[in-house]
Write a protein that holds these residues in place. Structure first.
Motif, PDB file in Angstrom:
ATOM      1  N   GLU A 334     -11.788  -6.722  14.579  1.00 46.66           N
ATOM      2  CA  GLU A 334     -12.754  -5.619  14.524  1.00 46.66           C
ATOM      3  C   GLU A 334     -12.325  -4.464  15.442  1.00 46.66           C
ATOM      4  O   GLU A 334     -12.316  -3.295  15.043  1.00 46.66           O
ATOM      5  CB  GLU A 334     -14.127  -6.163  14.960  1.00 46.66           C
ATOM      6  N   ASN A 335     -11.944  -4.809  16.670  1.00 49.53           N
ATOM      7  CA  ASN A 335     -11.536  -3.771  17.630  1.00 49.53           C
ATOM      8  C   ASN A 335     -10.264  -3.060  17.184  1.00 49.53           C
ATOM      9  O   ASN A 335     -10.148  -1.837  17.300  1.00 49.53           O
ATOM     10  CB  ASN A 335     -11.287  -4.395  19.014  1.00 49.53           C
ATOM     11  N   TYR A 336      -9.313  -3.846  16.682  1.00 46.50           N
ATOM     12  CA  TYR A 336      -8.023  -3.275  16.278  1.00 46.50           C
ATOM     13  C   TYR A 336      -8.214  -2.307  15.119  1.00 46.50           C
ATOM     14  O   TYR A 336      -7.716  -1.165  15.148  1.00 46.50           O
ATOM     15  CB  TYR A 336      -7.063  -4.403  15.906  1.00 46.50           C
ATOM     16  N   ALA A 348      -5.458   4.974   7.760  1.00 52.66           N
ATOM     17  CA  ALA A 348      -5.681   3.676   8.415  1.00 52.66           C
ATOM     18  C   ALA A 348      -5.119   2.521   7.591  1.00 52.66           C
ATOM     19  O   ALA A 348      -4.502   1.598   8.143  1.00 52.66           O
ATOM     20  CB  ALA A 348      -7.164   3.472   8.679  1.00 52.66           C
ATOM     21  N   ASP A 349      -5.301   2.552   6.277  1.00 52.85           N
ATOM     22  CA  ASP A 349      -4.835   1.431   5.435  1.00 52.85           C
ATOM     23  C   ASP A 349      -3.310   1.290   5.531  1.00 52.85           C
ATOM     24  O   ASP A 349      -2.782   0.178   5.624  1.00 52.85           O
ATOM     25  CB  ASP A 349      -5.261   1.632   3.969  1.00 52.85           C
ATOM     26  N   GLU A 350      -2.613   2.427   5.516  1.00 53.82           N
ATOM     27  CA  GLU A 350      -1.152   2.403   5.603  1.00 53.82           C
ATOM     28  C   GLU A 350      -0.707   1.836   6.958  1.00 53.82           C
ATOM     29  O   GLU A 350       0.199   1.004   7.040  1.00 53.82           O
ATOM     30  CB  GLU A 350      -0.611   3.830   5.416  1.00 53.82           C
ATOM     31  N   VAL A 351      -1.369   2.275   8.022  1.00 53.93           N
ATOM     32  CA  VAL A 351      -1.010   1.810   9.372  1.00 53.93           C
ATOM     33  C   VAL A 351      -1.272   0.311   9.499  1.00 53.93           C
ATOM     34  O   VAL A 351      -0.463  -0.432  10.067  1.00 53.93           O
ATOM     35  CB  VAL A 351      -1.792   2.603  10.446  1.00 53.93           C
ATOM     36  N   LEU A 352      -2.374  -0.159   8.935  1.00 56.29           N
ATOM     37  CA  LEU A 352      -2.709  -1.592   9.035  1.00 56.29           C
ATOM     38  C   LEU A 352      -1.729  -2.456   8.239  1.00 56.29           C
ATOM     39  O   LEU A 352      -1.505  -3.615   8.585  1.00 56.29           O
ATOM     40  CB  LEU A 352      -4.147  -1.832   8.562  1.00 56.29           C
ATOM     41  N   LYS A 353      -1.124  -1.891   7.202  1.00 55.68           N
ATOM     42  CA  LYS A 353      -0.068  -2.630   6.479  1.00 55.68           C
ATOM     43  C   LYS A 353       1.216  -2.677   7.315  1.00 55.68           C
ATOM     44  O   LYS A 353       1.901  -3.687   7.390  1.00 55.68           O
ATOM     45  CB  LYS A 353       0.229  -1.931   5.142  1.00 55.68           C
ATOM     46  N   LEU A 354       1.558  -1.540   7.937  1.00 51.22           N
ATOM     47  CA  LEU A 354       2.792  -1.453   8.718  1.00 51.22           C
ATOM     48  C   LEU A 354       2.710  -2.247  10.019  1.00 51.22           C
ATOM     49  O   LEU A 354       3.708  -2.750  10.527  1.00 51.22           O
ATOM     50  CB  LEU A 354       3.106   0.011   9.040  1.00 51.22           C
ATOM     51  N   TYR A 355       1.494  -2.335  10.572  1.00 49.46           N
ATOM     52  CA  TYR A 355       1.259  -3.051  11.838  1.00 49.46           C
ATOM     53  C   TYR A 355       0.140  -4.062  11.574  1.00 49.46           C
ATOM     54  O   TYR A 355      -1.023  -3.818  11.888  1.00 49.46           O
ATOM     55  CB  TYR A 355       0.844  -2.066  12.945  1.00 49.46           C
ATOM     56  N   PRO A 356       0.461  -5.230  10.985  1.00 48.82           N
ATOM     57  CA  PRO A 356      -0.559  -6.134  10.430  1.00 48.82           C
ATOM     58  C   PRO A 356      -1.427  -6.848  11.482  1.00 48.82           C
ATOM     59  O   PRO A 356      -1.128  -6.819  12.677  1.00 48.82           O
ATOM     60  CB  PRO A 356       0.268  -7.140   9.631  1.00 48.82           C
ATOM     61  N   HIS A 357      -2.492  -7.505  11.028  1.00 50.89           N
ATOM     62  CA  HIS A 357      -3.541  -7.969  11.947  1.00 50.89           C
ATOM     63  C   HIS A 357      -4.173  -9.291  11.510  1.00 50.89           C
ATOM     64  O   HIS A 357      -5.396  -9.432  11.471  1.00 50.89           O
ATOM     65  CB  HIS A 357      -4.627  -6.889  12.056  1.00 50.89           C
ATOM     66  N   GLY A 358      -3.336 -10.285  11.216  1.00 51.70           N
ATOM     67  CA  GLY A 358      -3.885 -11.546  10.690  1.00 51.70           C
ATOM     68  C   GLY A 358      -4.502 -12.483  11.716  1.00 51.70           C
ATOM     69  O   GLY A 358      -5.349 -13.304  11.378  1.00 51.70           O
TER      70      GLY A 358
END
Length: 528
Positions: A334-336, A348-358
């Motif tokens: 949530e914070n990330y 944001a969607d592109e950045v979250l793909k490039l820097y993932p958060h599983g």
């Protein structure tokens, strides 16, 4: 090792250079000659404060050069930088030479190393920059002091008006340029070849290398360049237009209560030091002054106007902690996501793909990567990309990945840019996910034994030997490859996944897998 410690195994030795005779030390234990604290420009004091470095006057007597000169005026900004210099002074334009030359030696390759410290701190005497280990590889090593913070980068309309080139600021960069001119004129006296000069540096020192490569003043004075984490390209200490720098300087002077140049020059070192520190400024920007910097670095490289020389550069696997991006928030999904949306609302969607958060661990690794890229890795990548596409010279890229060993003193923690700080004075840092900013310097220069804070292991010495040999080979012949080293291929101009040398206990070249991150940031920072 201090000069006094070295003198017990040394005898005096003299060299004749452009302005007179200097006397250094011939260390019989190492076989090296050391000349420490050689002046390379007039002291920038009095009316020369905030002027480009001025040529020296000749001296008649033999000048003793057996101890490091004073370091540039600075506060203790980054932990403890372990300076070995003789005090702090505006009179700081001194350089140091280590040479393996014998009486008839000539034609040795030269390394000129610029220290790091954000253009606000540091000096050429720090043990991690010591030239002896590299000199034993057959290289003449020079470390250089240059002006810092308000003394080195202050611009003001009155300063521009009095200057022959009608601009101000960039004094620290002009000091470095003056040292390169000095090397051209004098390095033969130490067995060096003025046509084989490689410049190198880390952080601000690496930014300085990118700047000297780009500047029309310096680009013909060098034959190779090494950059460790940093280039003067947005968002990393990029130069600003002169009018902007003058406005910053004018406002600073007015707020300090000394709006005119005459008033500023009349102040003592102490007064300027205190006024600057009270302002809480982190330095002053370098300047597109039409003299040192005619344009931005990307514009100069795109026009193929940079030094056309081999380039070796890279960065570290965890330059700064992910907390720099998270701003103290815990590593939850949530914070990330919230932070990414704040910083990149439209992408944001592109950045979250490039820097993932599983998972929390993946978030920490991604936040660290994103913080590091935004801080200094992207600008270094951009320098790499510009030179490989706008030069026929080879470009070699690395990723330094060796984790640091524990500190000898468990009551200390590492400082941001070298040295250590007391544990109780520092916020609790998470366990590193990679190699932090500045940690590779003592490895590449072969100086682990001079940095006493860490409990170095066999693995550390193995990594240091590999990295130093790559650097030495590059300085000697413009190519890092050599006997018993893993093959390090140069990058081709348009390779989408160029080779990257992973420097670790086992070093190996791999195809770059994260360059999509840098292509995204290239658009975000509008450098493309």
């Amino acid at each position: 090792m201090t000069a006094s410690a070295q003198q017990k195994d040394s005898f005096p030795v003299q060299a004749k250079i452009e302005h007179g005779v200097i006397e250094g030390l011939y260390d019989t234990r190492s076989g090296l000659q050391l000349y420490l604290g050689i002046p390379f420009a007039k002291p920038p004091i009095g009316d020369l404060r905030w002027k480009a470095p001025q040529p020296l006057e000749p001296w008649k007597d033999v000048l003793k050069t057996k101890a490091f000169g004073p370091r540039p005026v600075q506060a203790v900004v980054f932990g403890d930088m372990n300076s070995r210099s003789n005090g702090v002074s505006e009179d700081c334009l001194y350089l140091n030479v280590w040479t393996p030359a014998k009486r008839n030696t000539s034609g040795l390759p030269v390394l000129v190393y610029f220290f790091g410290g954000g253009f606000v701190a540091g000096d050429g005497s720090e043990p991690r920059y010591d030239g002896a280990s590299m000199a034993k590889k057959g290289i003449v090593v020079v470390t250089v002091n240059y002006r810092l913070n308000i003394f080195g980068f202050f611009a003001h309309p009155e300063l521009s008006k009095e200057s022959p080139y009608k601009a101000s600021g960039n004094y620290g960069l002009l000091d470095q340029h003056a040292s390169l001119v000095w090397v051209q004129k004098n390095i033969a006296a130490f067995g060096g070849d003025s046509k084989k000069v490689t410049i190198a540096g880390e952080s601000a020192g690496s930014i300085a290398v990118s700047a000297q490569m780009a500047s029309p003043l310096s680009r013909n004075l060098i034959s190779g360049a090494i950059g460790e984490s940093g280039a003067g390209i947005n968002p990393t200490l990029a130069p600003v237009p002169l009018i902007e720098a003058e406005k910053i300087g004018s406002e600073f002077a007015k707020n300090a209560g000394y709006p005119t140049l005459a008033q500023l020059r009349a102040l003592s070192t102490r007064e300027i030091y205190e006024i600057y520190n009270e302002s809480k400024r982190f330095g002053f920007p370098s300047v597109i002054d039409g003299y040192f910097y005619p344009k931005t670095i990307p514009e100069i490289f795109k026009a193929k106007e940079q030094a056309q020389v081999p380039l070796l550069l890279g960065w570290n696997s965890a330059e700064i902690p992910g907390g720099a991006f998270m701003q103290g928030l815990p590593y939850s999904e949530e914070n990330y996501i919230k932070k990414v949306k704040e910083v990149y609302p439209n992408h944001a969607d592109e950045v979250l793909k490039l820097y993932p958060h599983g998972s929390p661990r993946e978030i920490e690794v991604s936040a660290t990567a994103l913080a590091s890229d935004r801080f200094i890795a992207y600008s270094t990548w951009k320098w790499f990309d510009l030179h490989r596409k706008n030069s026929s010279q080879p470009v070699y890229r690395y990723l330094y990945s060796k984790l640091r060993p524990p500190l000898v003193d468990q009551n200390k923690v590492p400082g941001l840019a070298g040295g250590t700080v007391d544990k109780q004075d520092a916020p609790k840092m998470p366990e590193p996910v990679g190699a932090p900013h500045a940690c590779e310097i003592e490895y590449c220069m072969g100086n682990l034994d001079l940095v006493k804070e860490y409990a170095w292991t066999k693995d550390d010495y193995a990594v240091s030997e590999t990295m130093q040999n790559y650097f030495a080979n590059f300085i000697i012949r413009g190519n890092p490859n050599g006997d018993n080293l893993p093959n390090w291929p140069a990058a081709e101009p348009n390779d989408a996944s160029p080779p990257v040398m992973i420097l670790d206990v086992i070093s190996k070249a791999v195809d770059a897998k994260d360059d999509a991150r840098y292509l995204f940031l290239d658009k975000a920072y509008k450098n493309n």
